[in-house]
Design a protein around this motif. Structure first.
Motif, PDB file in Angstrom:
ATOM      1  N   GLU A  17      -5.726   7.233  -2.314  1.00  0.00           N
ATOM      2  CA  GLU A  17      -6.032   6.195  -1.333  1.00  0.00           C
ATOM      3  C   GLU A  17      -6.910   5.114  -1.945  1.00  0.00           C
ATOM      4  O   GLU A  17      -6.730   3.933  -1.657  1.00  0.00           O
ATOM      5  CB  GLU A  17      -6.714   6.788  -0.091  1.00  0.00           C
ATOM      6  N   SER A  30     -10.677   8.274   2.989  1.00  0.00           N
ATOM      7  CA  SER A  30     -10.829   7.063   2.188  1.00  0.00           C
ATOM      8  C   SER A  30     -11.354   7.315   0.790  1.00  0.00           C
ATOM      9  O   SER A  30     -11.303   6.416  -0.042  1.00  0.00           O
ATOM     10  CB  SER A  30     -11.671   6.006   2.897  1.00  0.00           C
ATOM     11  N   TYR A  56      -5.774   1.306  -1.771  1.00  0.00           N
ATOM     12  CA  TYR A  56      -6.600   0.302  -1.094  1.00  0.00           C
ATOM     13  C   TYR A  56      -7.135  -0.744  -2.079  1.00  0.00           C
ATOM     14  O   TYR A  56      -7.220  -1.920  -1.752  1.00  0.00           O
ATOM     15  CB  TYR A  56      -7.762   0.945  -0.336  1.00  0.00           C
ATOM     16  N   HIS A 106       0.848  -1.203   0.000  1.00  0.00           N
ATOM     17  CA  HIS A 106       0.000   0.000   0.000  1.00  0.00           C
ATOM     18  C   HIS A 106       0.884   1.255   0.000  1.00  0.00           C
ATOM     19  O   HIS A 106       0.682   2.168  -0.798  1.00  0.00           O
ATOM     20  CB  HIS A 106      -0.907  -0.017   1.243  1.00  0.00           C
ATOM     21  N   GLU A 165      -3.843  -2.959  -2.931  1.00  0.00           N
ATOM     22  CA  GLU A 165      -2.866  -3.342  -1.917  1.00  0.00           C
ATOM     23  C   GLU A 165      -2.689  -4.855  -1.759  1.00  0.00           C
ATOM     24  O   GLU A 165      -1.610  -5.320  -1.401  1.00  0.00           O
ATOM     25  CB  GLU A 165      -3.196  -2.701  -0.565  1.00  0.00           C
TER      26      GLU A 165
END
Length: 107
Positions: free
Chosen positions: A82, A77, A86, A38, A89
């Motif tokens: 991000e 988020s 996410y 990540h 990852e």
């Protein structure tokens, strides 16, 4: 390079990518391949945007999302950087397959 510092990582987070470093809150976290992947995705994003513009974009996008959602966690988020990190990852080969400058919008 991975650094350990509970002071550089904001409370509530486990790690942060600050090119060229990955800073983790606890040393045991450096053995978490998903977390490291990540943060490596963020390092690639930073490099592609020449570092400073990445942080400007990240901050502006966070501010816009915060004004929209009025919620810190939701704003965080929903930042496009991000969302990409996410979403990818778990794929430990993602950075090998992702071409440099292959900008994906995760809106």
């Amino acid at each position: 390079m991975i650094l350990i510092s509970k002071y550089l990582v904001p409370k509530g987070y486990t790690g942060i990518a600050l090119f060229p470093f990955i800073v983790l809150r606890q040393s045991r976290m450096k053995h978490d391949p998903v977390l490291i992947n990540h943060e490596k995705i963020h390092l690639r994003q930073q490099l592609e945007l020449l570092i400073i513009p990445f942080f400007i974009w990240y901050g502006l996008e966070f501010l816009i999302k915060y004004l929209k959602y009025r919620n810190w966690r939701m704003a965080y988020s929903n930042i496009s950087f991000e969302r990409e990190a996410y979403a990818q990852e778990m794929d430990l080969k993602y950075l090998e397959q992702r071409r440099f400058w292959e900008f994906r919008i995760y809106l």
